[in-house]
Design an enzyme around this catalytic site. Structure first.
Site, mmCIF file in Angstrom:
data_model
loop_
_atom_site.group_PDB
_atom_site.id
_atom_site.type_symbol
_atom_site.label_atom_id
_atom_site.label_comp_id
_atom_site.label_asym_id
_atom_site.label_seq_id
_atom_site.Cartn_x
_atom_site.Cartn_y
_atom_site.Cartn_z
ATOM 1 C CD GLU A 284 -3.325 16.940 -2.632
ATOM 2 O OE1 GLU A 284 -4.325 16.312 -3.003
ATOM 3 O OE2 GLU A 284 -3.235 17.515 -1.543
ATOM 4 C CG ASP B 62 -8.230 16.973 -6.599
ATOM 5 O OD1 ASP B 62 -8.181 15.856 -7.144
ATOM 6 O OD2 ASP B 62 -9.253 17.405 -6.035
ATOM 7 C CG ASP C 95 -0.833 13.604 -2.124
ATOM 8 O OD1 ASP C 95 -1.952 13.391 -2.633
ATOM 9 O OD2 ASP C 95 -0.592 13.408 -0.920
ATOM 10 C CD GLU D 118 -4.200 15.004 -6.954
ATOM 11 O OE1 GLU D 118 -5.169 14.291 -7.266
ATOM 12 O OE2 GLU D 118 -3.945 15.337 -5.772
#
Length: 228
Positions: A45, A49, A118, A121
């Site tokens: 995650e 991102d 989450d 990502e």
């Protein structure tokens, strides 16, 4: 790793077939299901991102070569924020494939915005590691689709816009007060009131405090701007 039917089904929905399907499994594993032999998705995650951010920044620059940073930043924030990631995850059924511990399952984890965002990502990071940046970019642009084309030029979130309105008039930042909470523990509903020092206020109700705060700010901003 043997490819399960669940993994194959998700690969079909997002349009990516993994060389290492174990990466996708890791991306779908919530910390409540981690173990010495099963990694959770937190590290992925973190990476996803950043990959998402780079793809969106590049896409926005290409779409509007003359836009100033001040115009690009709110559009960027609207596209990469956790709520948007969660919306994309819902659209492609990522919640159905999440690996959750019993407590998270019982508390409605497959519907939670934070968990879905989450996981989305983390899936991006898994694609990046498995197939490289160009493959990740292609997938992101396809999954986000019309969101990129339709993101509003003034995409500042309402709380930021209201705070800027208050600061421009020498007022302190708005206050946000929870005035009610209802629903079961696993699916609460919040009512938040946004208040200005002038006494003006507005309320909104939503399934998360953040959404309720944004709704209250939007309502109050519309009210004060209408009177300007």
């Amino acid at each position: 790793m043997k490819r399960s039917a669940e993994i194959a089904d998700l690969e079909g929905r997002i349009g990516v077939r993994f060389d290492r399907p174990e990466l996708l499994r890791e991306a779908l594993t919530h910390p409540s299901m981690s173990s010495p032999t099963r990694s959770d998705n937190q590290r992925l995650e973190f990476l996803g991102d950043r990959v998402l951010g780079l793809v969106m920044a590049e896409a926005l620059l290409e779409r509007d070569p003359k836009a100033a940073e001040g115009a690009l930043a709110p559009r960027y924030n609207a596209l990469v924020r956790k709520e948007t990631c969660a919306d994309v995850a819902r659209e492609f059924g990522i919640g159905d494939a999440l690996k959750l511990g019993r407590s998270e399952r019982l508390s409605g984890g497959r519907r939670k915005m934070a968990l879905l965002g989450d996981a989305m990502e983390a899936v991006i990071a898994a694609i990046y590691i498995d197939q490289g940046f160009e493959a990740a970019k292609t997938c992101i642009l396809r999954l986000w689709g019309e969101r990129i084309a339709s993101v509003e030029e003034d995409a500042r979130d309402a709380k930021t816009a209201l705070q800027e309105w208050a600061q421009a008039r020498g007022l302190p930042p708005p206050a946000y007060v929870e005035t009610a909470r209802s629903g079961p523990d696993h699916q609460p509903v919040f009512t938040i009131e946004a208040r200005l020092e002038t006494g003006q206020s507005a309320s909104a109700t939503a399934g998360s405090k953040r959404q309720a705060e944004q709704g209250a700010a939007q309502s109050l901003l519309a009210e004060v701007e209408a009177k300007a």
